[in-house]
Design a protein around this motif. Structure first.
Motif, short mmCIF file in Angstrom:
data_model
loop_
_atom_site.label_atom_id
_atom_site.label_comp_id
_atom_site.label_asym_id
_atom_site.label_seq_id
_atom_site.Cartn_x
_atom_site.Cartn_y
_atom_site.Cartn_z
N PRO A 51 0.83 -1.21 0.00
CA PRO A 51 0.00 0.00 0.00
C PRO A 51 0.87 1.26 0.00
O PRO A 51 1.87 1.34 0.72
N VAL A 52 0.49 2.21 -0.82
CA VAL A 52 1.16 3.50 -0.87
C VAL A 52 0.10 4.58 -0.77
O VAL A 52 -1.09 4.31 -0.82
N ARG A 90 6.75 0.85 6.51
CA ARG A 90 5.84 1.52 7.44
C ARG A 90 4.73 0.55 7.85
O ARG A 90 4.32 -0.29 7.07
N ASP A 91 4.26 0.71 9.07
CA ASP A 91 3.27 -0.20 9.64
C ASP A 91 1.85 0.08 9.14
O ASP A 91 1.02 -0.82 9.11
N TYR A 92 1.56 1.32 8.82
CA TYR A 92 0.19 1.67 8.44
C TYR A 92 0.17 2.92 7.57
O TYR A 92 1.13 3.68 7.53
N ARG A 114 1.91 -4.92 5.41
CA ARG A 114 2.56 -6.20 5.74
C ARG A 114 3.69 -6.01 6.75
O ARG A 114 4.10 -6.96 7.41
N ALA A 115 4.19 -4.78 6.91
CA ALA A 115 5.22 -4.53 7.93
C ALA A 115 4.62 -4.66 9.33
O ALA A 115 5.29 -5.04 10.27
N TYR A 116 3.34 -4.37 9.47
CA TYR A 116 2.65 -4.53 10.75
C TYR A 116 2.40 -6.01 11.02
O TYR A 116 2.65 -6.51 12.11
N ASP A 117 1.84 -6.70 10.02
CA ASP A 117 1.54 -8.12 10.15
C ASP A 117 1.55 -8.74 8.75
O ASP A 117 0.69 -8.42 7.94
N PRO A 118 2.50 -9.61 8.46
CA PRO A 118 2.59 -10.21 7.12
C PRO A 118 1.37 -11.06 6.75
O PRO A 118 1.13 -11.31 5.58
#
Length: 178
Positions: A51-52, A90-92, A114-118
């Protein structure tokens, strides 16, 4: 370099909402970003699922031009576009509509990466009228089951609320208008 995107989509009856007037914006913020730069990226089509945000575009263009935007909120998408990395780290992503529009109350929220939760992607939203929403976007991509009140997600809701307020709302003085 050619970049093509938009700032939001329209639901037009999706999510059990009638037409444009009944939509709630958090469910229409997902829009694609297309990049075409044959000389640097080649002509092979590639799909990147990271996501961007539209705030990343200015930082990316500036980096490609050799400048920097030190106080900008966005990230340089260059490494993602080139294939050097598949994640920005980044997480979110933070999203907002701070003023009332038609019948919708203002809102702010976050979508995890995915950095927060893959294994999971979550969307959490808080509205000015007190309503809240939580969706598991991997298991419920059409956002049909709001699980914000499910006991098993109470800790996640508390974490997202606290994080949203600690990292975005309070330090930046974000307030609903009108």
């Amino acid at each position: 370099l050619f970049l093509f995107t938009a700032d939001n989509g329209y639901l037009l009856g999706d999510h059990r909402m009638p037409g444009i007037g009944g939509k709630k914006w958090p469910h229409a913020v997902d829009v694609p970003l297309y990049a075409w730069w044959p000389r640097m990226l080649g002509r092979e089509r590639r799909v990147v699922r990271e996501p961007v945000s539209n705030v990343d575009v200015a930082v990316t263009v500036c980096a490609l031009a050799g400048c920097t935007l030190p106080d900008a909120d966005g990230l340089d998408l260059g490494p993602l576009l080139s294939g050097e990395t598949g994640r920005l780290g980044r997480d979110y992503l933070y999203t907002e509509l701070l003023h009332a529009w038609e019948a919708m109350p203002p809102w702010y929220g976050l979508v995890t990466t995915r950095a927060y939760d893959p294994q999971a992607v979550w969307q959490y939203v808080e509205y000015a009228d007190g309503e809240r929403e939580l969706y598991d976007l991997r298991g419920d991509p059409f956002r049909l089951r709001n699980v914000v009140d499910a006991a098993r997600h109470a800790q996640r809701v508390a974490e997202f609320h606290e994080r949203l307020h600690r990292e975005v709302i309070e330090p930046r003085g974000v307030r609903f208008r009108g």
